[in-house]
Design a protein around this motif. Sequence first.
Motif, PDB file in Angstrom:
ATOM      1  N   ARG A 150       0.683  -1.330   0.184  1.00 42.71           N
ATOM      2  CA  ARG A 150      -0.030  -0.064  -0.087  1.00 42.71           C
ATOM      3  C   ARG A 150       0.928   1.235   0.041  1.00 42.71           C
ATOM      4  NH1 ARG A 150      -4.700  -1.643   4.346  1.00 42.71           N
ATOM      5  NH2 ARG A 150      -5.766  -3.430   3.211  1.00 42.71           N
ATOM      6  N   TRP A 151       2.132   1.172   0.168  1.00 39.64           N
ATOM      7  CA  TRP A 151       3.129   2.037   0.054  1.00 39.64           C
ATOM      8  C   TRP A 151       3.049   2.623  -1.356  1.00 39.64           C
ATOM      9  CZ3 TRP A 151       7.508   3.272  -2.655  1.00 39.64           C
ATOM     10  CH2 TRP A 151       8.266   4.293  -2.233  1.00 39.64           C
ATOM     11  N   SER A 152       3.238   4.220  -1.305  1.00 39.31           N
ATOM     12  CA  SER A 152       3.036   4.603  -2.753  1.00 39.31           C
ATOM     13  C   SER A 152       4.321   5.993  -2.712  1.00 39.31           C
ATOM     14  CB  SER A 152       1.840   5.549  -3.053  1.00 39.31           C
ATOM     15  OG  SER A 152       1.585   6.542  -1.945  1.00 39.31           O
ATOM     16  N   ALA A 153       4.943   5.795  -3.633  1.00 33.41           N
ATOM     17  CA  ALA A 153       5.944   6.848  -3.857  1.00 33.41           C
ATOM     18  C   ALA A 153       5.590   8.166  -4.020  1.00 33.41           C
ATOM     19  CB  ALA A 153       7.282   6.415  -5.197  1.00 33.41           C
ATOM     20  N   ILE A 188      14.968   9.875  -1.147  1.00 32.98           N
ATOM     21  CA  ILE A 188      13.705  10.757  -1.485  1.00 32.98           C
ATOM     22  C   ILE A 188      13.926  11.957  -0.486  1.00 32.98           C
ATOM     23  CG2 ILE A 188      11.240  10.959  -0.872  1.00 32.98           C
ATOM     24  CD1 ILE A 188      11.045   7.841  -1.431  1.00 32.98           C
ATOM     25  N   THR A 189      14.195  11.775   0.763  1.00 31.69           N
ATOM     26  CA  THR A 189      14.635  13.002   1.729  1.00 31.69           C
ATOM     27  C   THR A 189      15.614  14.138   1.285  1.00 31.69           C
ATOM     28  OG1 THR A 189      13.836  11.772   3.651  1.00 31.69           O
ATOM     29  CG2 THR A 189      15.179  13.815   3.874  1.00 31.69           C
ATOM     30  N   ALA A 190      16.831  13.422   0.556  1.00 33.60           N
ATOM     31  CA  ALA A 190      17.796  14.077   0.204  1.00 33.60           C
ATOM     32  C   ALA A 190      17.419  14.932  -1.059  1.00 33.60           C
ATOM     33  CB  ALA A 190      19.036  13.423   0.062  1.00 33.60           C
ATOM     34  N   GLY A 191      16.552  14.086  -2.062  1.00 37.25           N
ATOM     35  CA  GLY A 191      16.139  14.667  -3.307  1.00 37.25           C
ATOM     36  C   GLY A 191      15.355  15.703  -3.117  1.00 37.25           C
ATOM     37  N   LYS A 192      14.541  15.662  -1.963  1.00 36.65           N
ATOM     38  CA  LYS A 192      13.471  16.965  -1.801  1.00 36.65           C
ATOM     39  C   LYS A 192      14.264  17.946  -1.492  1.00 36.65           C
ATOM     40  CE  LYS A 192       9.787  19.055  -0.945  1.00 36.65           C
ATOM     41  NZ  LYS A 192       8.566  18.598   0.072  1.00 36.65           N
ATOM     42  N   LEU A 193      15.160  18.091  -0.591  1.00 41.03           N
ATOM     43  CA  LEU A 193      15.950  19.228  -0.091  1.00 41.03           C
ATOM     44  C   LEU A 193      16.587  19.571  -1.441  1.00 41.03           C
ATOM     45  CD1 LEU A 193      17.559  17.823   3.108  1.00 41.03           C
ATOM     46  CD2 LEU A 193      15.749  19.485   2.659  1.00 41.03           C
ATOM     47  N   GLU A 194      17.467  18.834  -2.318  1.00 40.57           N
ATOM     48  CA  GLU A 194      17.861  19.396  -3.475  1.00 40.57           C
ATOM     49  C   GLU A 194      17.113  19.968  -4.451  1.00 40.57           C
ATOM     50  OE1 GLU A 194      21.636  16.104  -3.708  1.00 40.57           O
ATOM     51  OE2 GLU A 194      19.988  15.872  -4.964  1.00 40.57           O
ATOM     52  N   ALA A 247       6.318  14.268   0.063  1.00 40.70           N
ATOM     53  CA  ALA A 247       7.711  13.543   0.023  1.00 40.70           C
ATOM     54  C   ALA A 247       8.084  12.993   1.582  1.00 40.70           C
ATOM     55  CB  ALA A 247       8.565  14.237  -0.778  1.00 40.70           C
ATOM     56  N   GLU A 248       8.210  14.064   2.198  1.00 38.98           N
ATOM     57  CA  GLU A 248       8.603  13.726   3.592  1.00 38.98           C
ATOM     58  C   GLU A 248       7.589  12.485   4.452  1.00 38.98           C
ATOM     59  OE1 GLU A 248       9.670  17.794   2.660  1.00 38.98           O
ATOM     60  OE2 GLU A 248       7.848  16.774   2.326  1.00 38.98           O
ATOM     61  N   GLN A 249       6.289  12.533   3.986  1.00 39.46           N
ATOM     62  CA  GLN A 249       5.453  11.552   4.420  1.00 39.46           C
ATOM     63  C   GLN A 249       5.710  10.262   3.901  1.00 39.46           C
ATOM     64  OE1 GLN A 249       1.555  12.894   3.962  1.00 39.46           O
ATOM     65  NE2 GLN A 249       1.546  14.509   5.620  1.00 39.46           N
ATOM     66  N   SER A 250       6.081  10.014   2.722  1.00 34.29           N
ATOM     67  CA  SER A 250       6.077   8.852   1.991  1.00 34.29           C
ATOM     68  C   SER A 250       7.597   8.422   2.312  1.00 34.29           C
ATOM     69  CB  SER A 250       6.453   9.036   0.319  1.00 34.29           C
ATOM     70  OG  SER A 250       6.672   8.028  -0.058  1.00 34.29           O
ATOM     71  N   ALA A 251       8.608   9.125   2.634  1.00 37.38           N
ATOM     72  CA  ALA A 251      10.041   8.585   3.098  1.00 37.38           C
ATOM     73  C   ALA A 251       9.922   8.190   4.593  1.00 37.38           C
ATOM     74  CB  ALA A 251      10.987   9.953   3.027  1.00 37.38           C
ATOM     75  N   ASP A 252       9.097   9.196   5.461  1.00 41.76           N
ATOM     76  CA  ASP A 252       8.934   8.528   6.743  1.00 41.76           C
ATOM     77  C   ASP A 252       8.221   7.412   6.711  1.00 41.76           C
ATOM     78  OD1 ASP A 252      10.128  10.964   7.637  1.00 41.76           O
ATOM     79  OD2 ASP A 252       8.202  11.746   8.407  1.00 41.76           O
ATOM     80  N   GLU A 253       7.095   6.846   5.737  1.00 40.38           N
ATOM     81  CA  GLU A 253       6.464   5.476   5.749  1.00 40.38           C
ATOM     82  C   GLU A 253       7.351   4.274   5.651  1.00 40.38           C
ATOM     83  OE1 GLU A 253       3.266   2.672   6.186  1.00 40.38           O
ATOM     84  OE2 GLU A 253       3.925   4.588   7.086  1.00 40.38           O
ATOM     85  N   LEU A 254       8.144   4.860   4.717  1.00 36.61           N
ATOM     86  CA  LEU A 254       9.298   3.960   4.148  1.00 36.61           C
ATOM     87  C   LEU A 254      10.502   3.418   5.181  1.00 36.61           C
ATOM     88  CD1 LEU A 254       9.508   2.329   1.491  1.00 36.61           C
ATOM     89  CD2 LEU A 254      11.273   3.847   0.722  1.00 36.61           C
TER      90      LEU A 254
END
Length: 383
Positions: A65-68, A109-115, A77-84
């Motif tokens: 059920r996880w989604s990118a 995902i976290t690092a990419g969002k910051l960039e 993005a942060e919520q998705s990375a936290d769930e992963l």
Amino acid sequence: MAAAAASAAFVLVACVPIEPEADSSTSPEVQAPAITRGAASELDPVGADAAKAQEVNLWMREMSRWSAPDSYWGTVAEQSADELQRLADSYPVAESAVPAELSAAAGAITAGKLELGARDYEAAAITLEAAPTALNGVYEQLVMDAEAVEADTGWRLTLGDDLMTTGTGQDNARVERWIDGDTMETSTGEIVRLIGIDTPEMSQTCSQAEEALAAVQAMAPEGATITLRSAWTHEPTDKYGRSLRYVELADGTDVGYSLLLSDLAEARYDSRDGYRWHLREKAYRDTGGDPGFDAACAFAATGLILLEDDDRYNDDGRERSDRMSLIERTLAQSGAGLGDMVVDARATHETRDREAARKAANSSAPSDWSFDFPDSLCPTRWC
């Protein structure tokens, strides 16, 4: 599916000719041996094995059920990375590479969002690409872990709320007669072969065959009411037309399980020796009984299909693949979603830049209705 398997030219079937039906009456001197009765309730999904399988089952369901993230906006993005990362931390299979791979994907995902926030789109694209790369390796490991858990616990995962259940249905019948220790005839004329066990054919040279027959006749004598429970993983009948069933008594006794506990039968014809898996397989095998059949004891042909390694004829393997495909699709979609995130970030920043430029232009433009009054003439409320 069983019919398709049976029709394949290279599917092997036991080629020992079936013996003519022997006289099922035991010799007068054969007494029913001591029987250790095993309850069908002991084989239901309870206990440590079922708890472990269910823990993995529910984790797999959450993973499916996880989604990118596919949007740069907000905290998607942060919520998705936290769930992963939560899934990585809660993975219930020890000594697996899955947690490390999931953590790597979450970090990317976290690092990419910051960039992306810093508008370094090229660097972000490279960083985010590491996430689907890590997740691609996760799927193969998850399949191996699922196979290991199923083999260890004896249960099959569904990626649903519950583990697989005992069967697809049940019927009540009465015993007409026992042909031997693992085959009976019901009052309707139906011939029933017990799933997952084997006893010797009746003959004058095999005393253990008579002991097994005496045991089932004692547990379920002629006229006794029984429950015939089907196992959905098995074809309903073998190639000789015998119904394949678990046989249970009114008090909940599983006849086949009891024979195994009493060292009067062998656990056979399951996924461990090339046939179909059945739900009670591990419990039957774990009885550890060793009847030590005499060399003079003979066994008839099984009538069951011997599965090849070709997965087209391996229902258990194919069904596992179907179940795990839910996760496979989830992970496969992650690359496209993360690529959309980069596109969305560019569009978002361009929109914001245009809006900022518009506001700046409006704030510097002179007002159309302003007048330059001399101080002496300027009304106080305007100037």
